[in-house]
Scaffold this active site. Structure first.
Site, PDB file in Angstrom:
ATOM      1  N   CYS A 120      40.446  43.048  38.443  1.00 17.73           N
ATOM      2  CA  CYS A 120      41.400  41.936  38.350  1.00 17.73           C
ATOM      3  C   CYS A 120      40.666  40.636  38.008  1.00 17.73           C
ATOM      4  CB  CYS A 120      42.157  41.825  39.668  1.00 17.73           C
ATOM      5  SG  CYS A 120      43.472  40.599  39.679  1.00 17.73           S
ATOM      6  N   CYS A 202      43.200  32.280  44.067  1.00 17.89           N
ATOM      7  CA  CYS A 202      44.486  32.955  43.866  1.00 17.89           C
ATOM      8  C   CYS A 202      45.101  33.270  45.232  1.00 17.89           C
ATOM      9  CB  CYS A 202      44.271  34.262  43.118  1.00 17.89           C
ATOM     10  SG  CYS A 202      43.524  34.076  41.491  1.00 17.89           S
ATOM     11  N   CYS A 205      44.179  36.502  47.270  1.00 14.57           N
ATOM     12  CA  CYS A 205      42.791  36.608  47.736  1.00 14.57           C
ATOM     13  C   CYS A 205      42.331  35.373  48.515  1.00 14.57           C
ATOM     14  CB  CYS A 205      41.866  36.870  46.562  1.00 14.57           C
ATOM     15  SG  CYS A 205      42.260  38.391  45.684  1.00 14.57           S
ATOM     16  N   CYS A 228      34.100  35.557  42.458  1.00 15.99           N
ATOM     17  CA  CYS A 228      34.940  36.260  41.486  1.00 15.99           C
ATOM     18  C   CYS A 228      34.128  36.752  40.294  1.00 15.99           C
ATOM     19  CB  CYS A 228      36.073  35.352  41.004  1.00 15.99           C
ATOM     20  SG  CYS A 228      35.489  33.868  40.154  1.00 15.99           S
TER      21      CYS A 228
HETATM   22  S1  SF4 Z   1      40.860  36.177  42.933  1.00 14.79           S
HETATM   23 FE1  SF4 Z   1      42.167  37.972  43.413  1.00 14.79          FE
HETATM   24  S2  SF4 Z   1      44.104  37.682  42.306  1.00 14.79           S
HETATM   25 FE2  SF4 Z   1      42.589  36.219  41.461  1.00 14.79          FE
HETATM   26  S3  SF4 Z   1      41.749  37.243  39.682  1.00 14.79           S
HETATM   27 FE3  SF4 Z   1      40.391  37.743  41.402  1.00 14.79          FE
HETATM   28  S4  SF4 Z   1      41.193  39.655  42.330  1.00 14.79           S
HETATM   29 FE4  SF4 Z   1      42.754  38.825  40.940  1.00 14.79          FE
END
Ligand code: SF4
Length: 232
Positions: A120, A202, A205, A228
């Site tokens: 993701c 986000c 998360c 991330c």
């Molecule tokens: S922080 Fe969570 S929702 Fe956002 S891109 Fe990464 S995995 Fe996806």
């Protein structure tokens, strides 16, 4: 004797930073105000420079537009931001008249529920950032050593995995100075900060408010994930 005409920034040769050059810049900026690193970056890279932000606040934006009001500001819209974050973006647009570039994931980008957080983040943050940085020579980020232990050695100037120059002007700025600058300059803040979320990402998360000294403790709170991937 004719006066030499300065070469426009866009026509200057790319700056190839050696390891020694990076080290010298880090020594130069370590105790300097963040504006010094921003000024160096804008002067050196011109339109080849952009600023990335997650709109937790507008501290870096405030400093950067004071140096270059037209600096390109990149926001990675993952599709999973809090309404408060998008509202912070709108308030920043009104205040600073930003030259904003929004990068979004592909329509069929995987999400964390079906594919996991690594895929993701890869599709919704890392790939869009790669697109935003294509053709750039350098970027500014708001990373700070105080964010959490894994960022404690963040340099002010580095060369990223693409070979681009990454400048983290706030990396060494003491928390007390950050706070007083934010108060004195009425920095636009994401309302979630006041609710105890010292780091806002986000919504799926950013699971809970900050706990203890680690500002990012609420992010991916039930896993070992701490980044991330865009800063790796
Ligand atoms: S922080 Fe969570 S929702 Fe956002 S891109 Fe990464 S995995 Fe996806």
């Amino acid at each position: 004797m004719p006066t030499a005409t300065p070469t426009p920034v866009e026509l200057r040769r790319p700056t190839a930073l050696s390891a020694a050059g990076v080290e010298a810049l880090n020594e130069r900026f370590e105790a300097a105000h963040p504006t010094e690193a921003i000024r160096w970056a804008t002067t050196t890279f011109g339109n080849g420079l952009c600023l990335t932000t997650s709109f937790s606040d507008t501290l870096l934006i405030d400093l950067a537009v004071a140096v270059d009001p037209d600096i390109e500001v990149v926001f990675l819209d993952t599709g999973f931001h809090f309404a408060e974050t998008l509202d912070t973006l709108r308030r920043a647009m009104v205040r600073y008249e930003l030259r904003l570039r929004v990068e979004r994931p592909d329509e069929d980008a995987p999400d964390l529920w079906e594919s996991g957080t690594e895929a993701c983040c890869g599709a919704r943050k890392m790939a869009p950032l790669d697109r935003a940085l294509a053709g750039k020579r350098a970027w500014l980020s708001g990373m700070r050593r105080d964010d959490h232990a894994g960022r404690a050695r963040t340099p002010i100037v580095q060369v990223d995995r693409r070979g681009l120059v990454k400048v983290n002007p706030l990396a060494a700025w003491p928390a007390a100075e950050v706070e007083s600058y934010a108060a004195e300059h009425d920095i636009v803040l994401n309302p979630l900060l006041a609710e105890g979320y010292e780091s806002v990402g986000c919504w799926p998360c950013t699971e809970r408010p900050t706990d203890g000294d680690d500002a990012r403790s609420g992010r991916w709170a039930d896993s070992t994930r701490t980044e991330c991937g865009i800063h790796l």
